[in-house]
Design an enzyme around this catalytic site. Structure first.
Site, PDB file in Angstrom:
ATOM      1  CG  ASP A 148       6.016 -19.895  31.927  1.00 27.80           C
ATOM      2  OD1 ASP A 148       5.591 -19.206  30.982  1.00 27.80           O
ATOM      3  OD2 ASP A 148       7.082 -20.530  31.869  1.00 27.80           O
ATOM      4  CB  SER A 182       9.738 -19.373  29.254  1.00 22.96           C
ATOM      5  OG  SER A 182       8.347 -19.132  29.290  1.00 22.96           O
ATOM      6  CB  SER A 184      10.872 -20.984  33.827  1.00 25.24           C
ATOM      7  OG  SER A 184      10.046 -20.368  32.872  1.00 25.24           O
TER       8      SER A 184
END
Length: 525
Positions: free
Chosen positions: A84, A128, A193
Site C-alpha cells: 500500500d 486505497s 484494501s
C-alpha cells in the site's frame, strides 16, 4: 520587411536566452561537481569495462531464456501482494536502505514488469478504496467507495444497497471455481484494501455500524464492512482472515482480550457470531488474537482461521523490534506463511491477498524510515511465498495501489545512508534530507516562522520518529497520482508487461487461473 525584422529580433533574443542557459555557472548548478566521499570505496571490479559487460550478458541471457518458452500453465494458485503506497521511489529507496543502489528488492527479480494507471473514475489521485475495487474486481470506481461501480458516489445512503451496483472480486470468482480464498494484512481487516476482497460499500469509513450512523445514513439499510465480512457470502467463506481491527467487531460495552473496549453500538460480538456460524456449518473455525495463539493452532485440523491481532492496525515492522512486540503479534511473513500452509490443503488451489498496509501510513506521516522498513519486510514475505510455492502452478503478482509524494533528491554518494542529509548544501547554505516529500507534517522540520529554514546539521535524521522534510504544510501527506509497478512470476507472468489500467490486473490473474469472467472459455465465447 517589418515582419522579417521582428522574426530576426525574436530569434536573436531566443539565442541570447539559450546561451544564458548554457553558462558554466548554470551548468554547475544543474550538475554540481561533488567531492569524493571519504566513506565511499569503489568495488575493484566496477572499475573495469568487463564487469559491466559480463553483468549485462548475464541479464540478457536470463531474459532470452525466460522468453524462449512462455509459462502458459494454468495457475492452480494465485497470490496478489499489495504494498500500500509503495511507489517506484519507495522501491528504489529501499534498495539503498538495504545497503547499495545496485541491490534488488526481492520481487524486482521477477521476470516480468509492467506499470498500471491508478486514477479513479472521478479523481486523478486515488485512494486505497477505489484502487482496491480496480485491482480486485476489474472495475474502476469513485474515490472512497469499495466494491461498487461508479454509479455509487461516496457517502450515498441508498445507491450501494442496490446489488446491481456491486462489483464482484476475484476472491468470489475463485470460490465459485472451487478454490479457497483468504486475506492477510497489517492494517485492519476492515480497512480499504482488504475490504475490496469481500465488501460492497459507499464509504470506506463504514467499518462498523456506528460509522454509518455518524455519516447520517441508516445502519439497517446499509451493512457495515465488519458485518459484511462475517455475514455475507464471500467474507463468510474466506478460509483465512488475518490482520488487525478487533475493536470493529465488538460492542463498546465489551472488552477484548487485553481490556480494550469495542467500537460497535449494536450490542454485537461479531467474533462470537463468526465462531457460531462455523459451528453451524459443522466446520472447525479457529479464532486467535496473538502470535502465541497462531503458533499453537494446528492448521492441518483447521477449516477456517480468523486472526485479529490488534485492536486497530498492527505495529510498524520496525517498531515490533524496537518495542519488543515480536513475540506478541505476528509479522507479515508470519501471517503469510500460515495462510499459504492453510490454503494449500485445498487440491483445487486458492486465491490469497496479502497487503502491507503500513507502508502507506508511514508515508502519510512522512516517517520514511518506517516506510522502508515495512517495504523490506514486505519483500521478505514475497520471497518466502515464492519459496513455499512452485513457479509451475502458482502465479505471484506484486503491485501497489497508488504512490506517494516522496522523492530521492540531492546528490548522495553511492552507498550513503538514504536516511541522511544530502552532501551538497542548498543555496541558503543549509543542509536538506535526501528523502523528502512534496507535502506533509515534515514541514515542521523544514520551515519555522521564527527562523525560516530549519538547520538539521545536528539532527539525527535516521531516527524512526524523524519526520522527513516537506515543502507544503499538511497534517497528513497525500498520495501521488503516477503509475505504479507490477511484478509477476509464475503461470502467464508475461501478461503483466506494458502499461495498462489497474482494473486489468484481476482480468489477467483470472485468465491465468482460468476462473471468473476472464476464463479461457468465456473469452472464446
Amino acid at each position: 520587411m517589418r515582419i522579417s525584422c521582428l522574426i530576426l529580433c525574436s530569434l536573436a533574443l531566443l539565442l541570447v536566452q539559450v546561451r544564458a542557459d548554457l553558462t558554466d555557472d548554470r551548468e554547475n548548478d544543474q550538475h554540481p561537481r561533488l567531492g569524493t566521499s571519504r566513506d565511499f570505496v569503489p568495488l575493484d571490479e566496477e572499475l573495469e569495462t568487463r564487469f559491466w559487460h559480463d553483468k549485462a550478458q548475464s541479464i540478457l541471457a536470463d531474459k532470452l531464456a525466460t522468453h524462449k518458452k512462455l509459462n502458459q500453465n494454468r495457475a492452480k494458485n494465485v497470490i496478489l501482494f499489495l504494498g500500500d503506497g509503495m511507489s517506484v521511489h519507495t522501491i528504489a529507496a529501499t534498495r539503498a536502505f538495504m545497503g547499495d543502489s545496485n541491490m534488488q528488492v526481492y520481487f524486482e527479480k521477477f521476470p516480468y514488469l509492467g506499470l498500471s494507471k491508478t486514477y479513479a473514475v472521478n479523481e486523478r489521485t486515488p485512494d486505497s478504496a477505489t484502487t482496491a475495487t480496480a485491482y480486485l474486481t476489474g472495475v474502476k470506481s469513485n474515490y472512497g467507495t469499495i466494491g461498487v461501480t461508479a454509479a455509487v458516489q461516496r457517502g450515498d445512503c441508498v445507491a450501494a444497497t442496490n446489488e446491481s451496483t456491486h462489483a464482484q472480486s476475484i476472491a468470489k470468482w475463485a470460490q465459485d471455481a472451487g478454490k479457497w480464498a483468504g486475506l492477510v494484512t497489517t492494517a485492519r481487516v476492515t480497512h480499504a484494501s482488504p475490504a475490496g476482497v469481500y465488501a460492497h460499500v459507499a464509504d470506506r469509513n463504514w467499518e462498523s455500524d456506528g460509522d454509518i450512523t455518524k455519516s447520517g445514513c441508516s445502519n439497517e439499510a446499509n451493512r457495515d464492512i465488519a458485518r459484511q465480512l462475517v455475514e455475507w457470502p464471500v467474507g463468510q467463506e474466506l478460509r483465512v482472515i488475518m490482520g488487525g481491527g478487533r475493536s470493529y467487531f465488538r460492542d463498546e460495552s465489551m472488552h477484548d482480550e487485553v481490556g480494550v473496549s469495542g467500537l460497535r453500538t449494536d450490542n454485537r460480538d461479531l467474533i462470537k457470531d463468526w465462531q457460531e456460524i462455523k459451528k453451524q456449518q459443522g466446520a472447525e473455525g479457529k479464532y486467535v488474537w496473538s502470535l502465541k495463539g497462531l503458533r499453537e493452532t494446528d492448521l492441518s485440523k483447521t477449516d477456517y482461521l480468523l486472526g485479529l491481532f490488534d485492536t486497530s492496525h498492527l505495529p510498524y515492522h520496525g517498531d515490533r523490534r524496537r518495542t519488543h512486540y515480536e513475540e506478541a503479534e505476528p509479522s507479515l511473513s508470519d501471517m503469510t506463511e500460515a495462510a499459504i500452509e492453510m490454503l494449500s490443503k485445498n487440491e483445487e488451489g486458492y486465491f490469497l491477498f496479502v497487503e502491507s498496509g503500513r507502508i502507506d501510513m508511514a508515508h502519510h506521516a512522512t516517517l520514511a524510515k518506517k516506510a522502508l522498513e515495512d517495504t523490506q519486510e514486505f519483500a521478505a514475505a514475497v520471497e518466502m511465498a515464492r519459496k513455499m510455492t512452485s513457479e509451475e502452478d502458482t502465479l505471484i503478482v506484486v503491485t501497489s495501489d497508488h504512490s506517494h509524494t516522496m522523492s530521492i533528491n540531492g546528490y548522495p554518494y553511492r552507498r550513503q545512508d538514504i536516511l541522511s542529509l544530502a552532501p551538497n548544501l542548498a543555496d541558503d547554505e543549509l543542509p536538506f534530507t535526501i528523502l523528502s516529500y512534496a507535502n506533509g507534517p515534515g514541514f515542521a522540520d523544514t520551515f519555522s516562522d521564527k527562523i525560516g529554514r530549519v538547520d538539521l546539521s545536528h539532527v539525527d535524521t535516521t531516527q524512526p520518529e524523524f519526520e522527513f522534510q516537506a515543502m507544503v504544510p499538511l497534517s497528513s501527506e497525500n498520495h501521488g497520482a503516477e503509475d505504479v509497478g507490477v511484478f509477476a512470476s509464475g503461470p502467464f507472468e508475461h501478461l503483466f508487461t506494458g502499461n495498462y489500467e489497474q482494473s486489468s490486473i484481476p482480468a489477467m490473474l483470472a485468465h491465468a487461473a482460468n476462473i471468473g469472467p476472464f476464463a479461457k472459455d468465456k473469452l472464446d465465447d
